[in-house]
Design an enzyme around this catalytic site. Structure first.
Site, PDB file in Angstrom:
ATOM      1  N   TRP A 127      44.056  31.241  28.702  1.00 51.44           N
ATOM      2  CA  TRP A 127      43.935  32.422  29.568  1.00 51.44           C
ATOM      3  C   TRP A 127      43.644  31.962  30.994  1.00 51.44           C
ATOM      4  O   TRP A 127      43.301  30.795  31.205  1.00 51.44           O
ATOM      5  CB  TRP A 127      42.838  33.369  29.043  1.00 51.44           C
ATOM      6  N   ASP A 177      41.792  36.530  40.364  1.00 54.87           N
ATOM      7  CA  ASP A 177      41.329  37.865  40.775  1.00 54.87           C
ATOM      8  C   ASP A 177      41.242  38.817  39.569  1.00 54.87           C
ATOM      9  O   ASP A 177      41.358  38.382  38.426  1.00 54.87           O
ATOM     10  CB  ASP A 177      42.243  38.417  41.875  1.00 54.87           C
ATOM     11  N   GLU A 180      43.936  38.382  37.219  1.00 52.97           N
ATOM     12  CA  GLU A 180      44.040  37.060  36.630  1.00 52.97           C
ATOM     13  C   GLU A 180      45.176  36.276  37.291  1.00 52.97           C
ATOM     14  O   GLU A 180      45.938  35.586  36.637  1.00 52.97           O
ATOM     15  CB  GLU A 180      44.195  37.189  35.094  1.00 52.97           C
ATOM     16  N   GLU A 336      47.159  51.457  29.963  1.00 48.60           N
ATOM     17  CA  GLU A 336      46.841  50.609  31.118  1.00 48.60           C
ATOM     18  C   GLU A 336      47.696  51.032  32.317  1.00 48.60           C
ATOM     19  O   GLU A 336      47.216  51.090  33.444  1.00 48.60           O
ATOM     20  CB  GLU A 336      47.141  49.155  30.750  1.00 48.60           C
TER      21      GLU A 336
HETATM   22  C1  BGC Z   1      44.197  42.804  33.641  1.00 48.50           C
HETATM   23  C2  BGC Z   1      42.717  42.587  33.716  1.00 48.50           C
HETATM   24  C3  BGC Z   1      42.006  43.192  32.547  1.00 48.50           C
HETATM   25  C4  BGC Z   1      42.647  42.788  31.250  1.00 48.50           C
HETATM   26  C5  BGC Z   1      42.057  43.505  30.062  1.00 48.50           C
HETATM   27  C6  BGC Z   1      44.720  42.387  32.294  1.00 48.50           C
HETATM   28  O1  BGC Z   1      46.063  42.696  32.272  1.00 48.50           O
HETATM   29  O2  BGC Z   1      44.839  42.026  34.622  1.00 48.50           O
HETATM   30  O3  BGC Z   1      42.192  43.140  34.883  1.00 48.50           O
HETATM   31  O4  BGC Z   1      40.678  42.777  32.587  1.00 48.50           O
HETATM   32  O5  BGC Z   1      44.015  43.073  31.285  1.00 48.50           O
HETATM   33  O6  BGC Z   1      42.133  44.882  30.218  1.00 48.50           O
END
Ligand code: BGC
Length: 392
Positions: A127, A177, A180, A336
């Site tokens: 990750w 950030d 990620e 999301e």
């Molecule tokens: C996002 C992160 C988030 C993670 C879990 C990723 O796709 O970039 O901000 O913490 O998903 O929700």
């Protein structure tokens, strides 16, 4: 459904109030059902790349939302999980702090990861792990919870002190950030999360005097750094040295309150984010996003709504909340992101091939919906403090 149709479908009618209330109930139920017995909140139980993991970032905002709607026990169970994870890494943290003091900072791979399994291990999947923001956000969420309920923080004391040491020693390092990405940059929203956490936890009185002073001073240094290096053309920037924006910056206005929502940098940041990376009420992460084709993120719209609410624009905040409600599926689950107006549709299929359909439900989306609804007084408010020791 197009965004326009969705918007028309959720005009602020009594019906929309009922839908908000139903979604509030569904969101609380989902979060409670999914919370592990360890206190961890899984980011998105059914999504292949996230299943089985809890992020400090997502979890802290989820705990804050649960606290804001009166579910103190859920928030506290999450803080217990955080504390266990951190205490188990006491030696690692002491080593990192020592190396930073000696001017030989630990490599990124030796820093704390952004996510852990529900039982607090690091997990075996690769990750983009080194991210600092969540360690600030958990301190902030804990302090907010203390502010709401007067909860005695002593059982989290060791983990809080270790987190403060870790952040004070390492806040200025580049790291991945919120998304990620871009480990080579210092990200303004990451800085904001750290400053908010240090400032808020110092004000609770849980830190020994010397460390409280260090936390306050570091928070002030970070805030000055943001004001001098993280602002261009009058607005916050995605990272130090760019003019681009990122919707995660909205969190610094609200709920983290690193900036006062009514000051000009905050107002301009909202304006620029709305002009460049928002369509209607749906906020994108940043210009050029290609993740799942780069859709609008309900949780970021909630941060936009919170920033508006903090600036006194209740009507706009309510419009945004209604839009977020329109992103929920028939089963009441908030994803999301939505694919209604993708920035880069040509990238969508390759992500589906890699990880399956986008994360849905995402607990953080539900939490931010709850947090905005709570701000607009559309949720049950926490009742009288359960155990205030200070008699206030
Ligand atoms: C996002 C992160 C988030 C993670 C879990 C990723 O796709 O970039 O901000 O913490 O998903 O929700």
């Amino acid at each position: 459904m197009t965004a326009e149709q969705a918007r028309r479908a959720v005009e602020s009618t009594p019906d929309s109030l009922i839908r908000i209330q139903e979604l509030v109930d569904a969101s609380i139920t989902l979060i409670l059902q999914q919370q592990s017995s360890t206190g961890a909140y899984p980011a998105s139980p059914g999504f292949s790349a996230y299943a089985g993991y809890c992020w400090f970032r997502d979890g802290s905002f989820i705990a804050d939302a649960m606290s804001a709607v009166g579910h103190a026990d859920s928030a506290e169970a999450f803080f217990d999980w955080c504390a266990r994870v951190i205490e188990e890494r006491e030696q690692q943290i002491s080593g990192i702090v020592e190396q930073a003091k000696n001017g030989t900072p630990a490599p990124d791979t030796a820093m704390l990861p952004t996510r852990y399994t529900l039982t607090g291990e690091e997990g075996s999947d690769d990750w983009w792990d080194f991210q600092l923001d969540g360690y600030g956000t958990w301190l902030w969420a804990l302090a907010q919870h203390h502010g709401r309920f007067g909860t005695d923080l002593s059982r989290w004391g060791t983990a809080v002190r270790l987190s403060v040491e870790y952040l004070c020693s390492s806040w200025s390092r580049p790291c991945f950030d919120w998304w990620e990405e871009h480990a080579e940059h210092v990200h303004v929203s990451t800085l904001g999360c750290i400053a908010a956490g240090l400032r808020a936890i110092a004000a609770t009185g849980i830190l020994p005097e010397g460390q409280a002073l260090a936390a306050r001073t570091t928070a002030e240094d970070i805030t000055s750094f943001i004001q001098s290096q993280g602002v261009r053309a009058g607005h916050l920037t995605k990272w130090i040295g760019t003019e681009e924006v990122d919707a995660s910056l909205l969190a610094l206005i609200a709920p983290l309150a690193v900036l006062n929502a009514r000051e000009s940098i905050a107002a301009l940041t909202v304006d620029v984010i709305e002009a460049r990376i928002t369509v209607g009420e749906g906020a994108y992460r940043y210009a050029g996003d290609t993740y799942y084709g780069g859709g609008q993120w309900p949780l970021l719209s909630c941060f936009l709504g919170l920033a508006h609410a903090a600036a006194g624009h209740g009507e706009r905040a309510r419009q945004i909340l209604d839009w977020v409600v329109s992103t929920a599926g028939a089963d009441g689950s908030i994803p999301e992101q939505v694919d209604w107006q993708l920035l880069a549709p040509e990238y969508y299929a390759q992500w589906v091939e890699r990880w399956g359909r986008p994360a849905d439900p995402l607990l953080w989306s539900h939490a931010m919906f709850l947090r905005l609804a709570a701000e607009l007084r559309l949720t049950p408010q926490p009742s009288t403090p359960r155990h205030r020791e200070d008699g206030a």
